[in-house]
Design a protein around this motif. Sequence first.
Motif, PDB file in Angstrom:
ATOM      1  N   TYR A  48       0.802  -1.223   0.000  1.00 44.34           N
ATOM      2  CA  TYR A  48       0.000   0.000   0.000  1.00 44.34           C
ATOM      3  C   TYR A  48       0.838   1.277   0.000  1.00 44.34           C
ATOM      4  CZ  TYR A  48      -4.038  -2.935   1.148  1.00 44.34           C
ATOM      5  OH  TYR A  48      -5.024  -3.875   1.122  1.00 44.34           O
ATOM      6  N   GLY A  49       2.119   1.168   0.338  1.00 50.96           N
ATOM      7  CA  GLY A  49       2.957   2.359   0.433  1.00 50.96           C
ATOM      8  C   GLY A  49       3.460   2.889  -0.894  1.00 50.96           C
ATOM      9  N   THR A  50       3.082   2.244  -1.997  1.00 55.45           N
ATOM     10  CA  THR A  50       3.504   2.715  -3.312  1.00 55.45           C
ATOM     11  C   THR A  50       2.476   2.269  -4.334  1.00 55.45           C
ATOM     12  OG1 THR A  50       5.351   2.796  -4.893  1.00 55.45           O
ATOM     13  CG2 THR A  50       4.894   0.674  -3.839  1.00 55.45           C
ATOM     14  N   GLY A  51       2.673   2.661  -5.591  1.00 58.21           N
ATOM     15  CA  GLY A  51       1.749   2.259  -6.637  1.00 58.21           C
ATOM     16  C   GLY A  51       2.157   2.866  -7.960  1.00 58.21           C
ATOM     17  N   ASP A  52       1.794   2.215  -9.018  1.00 56.64           N
ATOM     18  CA  ASP A  52       2.102   2.742 -10.350  1.00 56.64           C
ATOM     19  C   ASP A  52       1.274   3.991 -10.632  1.00 56.64           C
ATOM     20  OD1 ASP A  52       3.958   0.741 -11.046  1.00 56.64           O
ATOM     21  OD2 ASP A  52       2.337  -0.635 -11.584  1.00 56.64           O
ATOM     22  N   ASP A  53       1.939   5.016 -11.145  1.00 56.96           N
ATOM     23  CA  ASP A  53       1.303   6.264 -11.568  1.00 56.96           C
ATOM     24  C   ASP A  53       0.551   6.962 -10.433  1.00 56.96           C
ATOM     25  OD1 ASP A  53       1.022   8.092 -13.673  1.00 56.96           O
ATOM     26  OD2 ASP A  53      -1.026   7.446 -14.064  1.00 56.96           O
ATOM     27  N   THR A  54       1.011   6.778  -9.209  1.00 60.44           N
ATOM     28  CA  THR A  54       0.375   7.412  -8.046  1.00 60.44           C
ATOM     29  C   THR A  54       1.204   8.598  -7.570  1.00 60.44           C
ATOM     30  OG1 THR A  54       1.571   5.950  -6.526  1.00 60.44           O
ATOM     31  CG2 THR A  54      -0.625   5.240  -7.228  1.00 60.44           C
ATOM     32  N   LEU A  55       0.612   9.349  -6.656  1.00 59.70           N
ATOM     33  CA  LEU A  55       1.363  10.335  -5.877  1.00 59.70           C
ATOM     34  C   LEU A  55       1.620   9.693  -4.512  1.00 59.70           C
ATOM     35  CD1 LEU A  55       0.595  14.124  -5.418  1.00 59.70           C
ATOM     36  CD2 LEU A  55       1.519  12.716  -3.604  1.00 59.70           C
ATOM     37  N   VAL A  56       2.873   9.394  -4.239  1.00 56.38           N
ATOM     38  CA  VAL A  56       3.233   8.795  -2.954  1.00 56.38           C
ATOM     39  C   VAL A  56       3.481   9.912  -1.942  1.00 56.38           C
ATOM     40  CG1 VAL A  56       4.958   7.452  -1.684  1.00 56.38           C
ATOM     41  CG2 VAL A  56       4.185   6.692  -3.939  1.00 56.38           C
ATOM     42  N   ILE A  57       2.705   9.898  -0.872  1.00 57.45           N
ATOM     43  CA  ILE A  57       2.930  10.833   0.230  1.00 57.45           C
ATOM     44  C   ILE A  57       3.864  10.137   1.218  1.00 57.45           C
ATOM     45  CG2 ILE A  57       1.854  12.068   2.150  1.00 57.45           C
ATOM     46  CD1 ILE A  57      -0.628  12.402   0.448  1.00 57.45           C
ATOM     47  N   ASP A  58       5.109  10.562   1.231  1.00 59.67           N
ATOM     48  CA  ASP A  58       6.150   9.937   2.043  1.00 59.67           C
ATOM     49  C   ASP A  58       6.248  10.666   3.383  1.00 59.67           C
ATOM     50  OD1 ASP A  58       8.359   8.726   3.110  1.00 59.67           O
ATOM     51  OD2 ASP A  58       9.747   9.313   1.512  1.00 59.67           O
ATOM     52  N   LEU A  59       5.880   9.974   4.445  1.00 58.24           N
ATOM     53  CA  LEU A  59       5.893  10.572   5.785  1.00 58.24           C
ATOM     54  C   LEU A  59       7.210  10.350   6.526  1.00 58.24           C
ATOM     55  CD1 LEU A  59       2.328   9.498   7.038  1.00 58.24           C
ATOM     56  CD2 LEU A  59       2.989  11.609   5.856  1.00 58.24           C
ATOM     57  N   SER A  60       8.150   9.642   5.904  1.00 57.77           N
ATOM     58  CA  SER A  60       9.352   9.254   6.644  1.00 57.77           C
ATOM     59  C   SER A  60      10.170  10.425   7.203  1.00 57.77           C
ATOM     60  CB  SER A  60      10.247   8.358   5.779  1.00 57.77           C
ATOM     61  OG  SER A  60      10.671   9.021   4.610  1.00 57.77           O
ATOM     62  N   PRO A  61      10.114  11.646   6.641  1.00 58.49           N
ATOM     63  CA  PRO A  61      10.845  12.742   7.293  1.00 58.49           C
ATOM     64  C   PRO A  61      10.221  13.221   8.603  1.00 58.49           C
ATOM     65  CG  PRO A  61      10.584  13.176   4.929  1.00 58.49           C
ATOM     66  CD  PRO A  61       9.687  12.032   5.268  1.00 58.49           C
ATOM     67  N   LEU A  62       8.994  12.826   8.916  1.00 55.70           N
ATOM     68  CA  LEU A  62       8.319  13.292  10.151  1.00 55.70           C
ATOM     69  C   LEU A  62       8.799  12.435  11.312  1.00 55.70           C
ATOM     70  CD1 LEU A  62       6.524  14.380   7.803  1.00 55.70           C
ATOM     71  CD2 LEU A  62       4.559  14.115   9.325  1.00 55.70           C
ATOM     72  N   LYS A  63       9.706  12.961  12.137  1.00 53.31           N
ATOM     73  CA  LYS A  63      10.420  12.118  13.090  1.00 53.31           C
ATOM     74  C   LYS A  63      10.346  12.587  14.550  1.00 53.31           C
ATOM     75  CE  LYS A  63      12.270   9.004  10.351  1.00 53.31           C
ATOM     76  NZ  LYS A  63      11.847   7.597  10.439  1.00 53.31           N
ATOM     77  N   SER A  64       9.397  13.394  14.938  1.00 57.12           N
ATOM     78  CA  SER A  64       9.392  13.887  16.315  1.00 57.12           C
ATOM     79  C   SER A  64       8.617  12.959  17.251  1.00 57.12           C
ATOM     80  CB  SER A  64       8.777  15.287  16.378  1.00 57.12           C
ATOM     81  OG  SER A  64       7.415  15.238  15.985  1.00 57.12           O
ATOM     82  N   ALA A  65       9.027  12.947  18.521  1.00 55.95           N
ATOM     83  CA  ALA A  65       8.325  12.195  19.562  1.00 55.95           C
ATOM     84  C   ALA A  65       8.381  13.007  20.849  1.00 55.95           C
ATOM     85  CB  ALA A  65       8.943  10.823  19.775  1.00 55.95           C
ATOM     86  N   ALA A  66       7.222  13.442  21.358  1.00 56.16           N
ATOM     87  CA  ALA A  66       7.150  14.239  22.581  1.00 56.16           C
ATOM     88  C   ALA A  66       6.492  13.404  23.665  1.00 56.16           C
ATOM     89  CB  ALA A  66       6.355  15.518  22.335  1.00 56.16           C
ATOM     90  N   VAL A  67       7.282  13.011  24.662  1.00 52.55           N
ATOM     91  CA  VAL A  67       6.793  12.149  25.738  1.00 52.55           C
ATOM     92  C   VAL A  67       6.397  12.999  26.937  1.00 52.55           C
ATOM     93  CG1 VAL A  67       7.364  10.247  27.292  1.00 52.55           C
ATOM     94  CG2 VAL A  67       8.300  10.278  24.961  1.00 52.55           C
ATOM     95  N   ASP A  68       5.205  12.733  27.487  1.00 54.23           N
ATOM     96  CA  ASP A  68       4.763  13.349  28.739  1.00 54.23           C
ATOM     97  C   ASP A  68       4.784  12.259  29.799  1.00 54.23           C
ATOM     98  OD1 ASP A  68       3.440  14.419  30.932  1.00 54.23           O
ATOM     99  OD2 ASP A  68       1.971  15.514  29.712  1.00 54.23           O
ATOM    100  N   PRO A  69       5.893  12.151  30.571  1.00 53.10           N
ATOM    101  CA  PRO A  69       5.995  11.042  31.525  1.00 53.10           C
ATOM    102  C   PRO A  69       4.972  11.117  32.651  1.00 53.10           C
ATOM    103  CG  PRO A  69       7.831  12.575  31.785  1.00 53.10           C
ATOM    104  CD  PRO A  69       7.089  13.003  30.562  1.00 53.10           C
ATOM    105  N   ALA A  70       4.517  12.322  32.990  1.00 51.89           N
ATOM    106  CA  ALA A  70       3.518  12.445  34.059  1.00 51.89           C
ATOM    107  C   ALA A  70       2.159  11.916  33.601  1.00 51.89           C
ATOM    108  CB  ALA A  70       3.403  13.900  34.498  1.00 51.89           C
ATOM    109  N   ALA A  71       1.757  12.289  32.398  1.00 58.25           N
ATOM    110  CA  ALA A  71       0.476  11.821  31.865  1.00 58.25           C
ATOM    111  C   ALA A  71       0.587  10.438  31.243  1.00 58.25           C
ATOM    112  CB  ALA A  71      -0.040  12.801  30.815  1.00 58.25           C
TER     113      ALA A  71
END
Length: 228
Positions: A48-71
């Motif tokens: 599902y992550g690719t396809g012929d003649d498609t527009l692939v929306i590549d999310l791999s550059p989105l790399k943040s993780a914000a942890v709230d240890p209290a919650a």
Amino acid sequence: MWNGAFDRRPALVARCAGADDVQAAVRHAREHGRPIAVRGGGHSVSGYGTGDDTLVIDLSPLKSAAVDPAARTVRAAGGLTWAELDLATQRFGLATTGGSVGSTGIGGVTLGGGFGHLMRRHGLIVDNLRAAELVTADGERRRVDAVTDPELLWDCAAGNFRVVTAFELDLHPVGPVVLGGPIFWPAGQAAAVLRFLRDCAPPTSRAWRSSPPRRPRCRRCPPSPCSA
């Protein structure tokens, strides 16, 4: 694509640095009648992550993780892999049910329901999904949770088109040292091993997880980074 079983040729690849880029890509595809494929970690066994003649929306550059240890929550960007998310949460001795392979993307596994090592104790990944930031099929950005829009939140995992750019997940105390790993016995000892497991692990225990062996399958995968 990490999964070499699919050799397809998309028309365009949008490497998105943020939700605004995802929104622009979705609107571009709508305006030009272009089918969309969404790539997270690139492991999709269905391709599902690719396809012929498609527009692939590549999310791999989105790399943040914000942890709230209290919650005991984490806001995880849609391009993270499970290894990257685990690294961020384990700094606080926390984890959530996650994919059993660290290099898989968090998006596909979560929106598919999400089996993982912690599921007996903490449920499927989708059971731990508190909120999602997404771009709808008409190119609108939304943040949804069980209070503001529960139907749209759970619709994310129903196969309808949404591009989830960030997930908010519940976390649980796990680690940092965990005893676990594979143990193998000859097939001829299966009955004795299963009887021992039945007697040793009470049915109500959520601390045990076992899996039967799978039939070996051959896949085309990229060469190991250690091979030359």
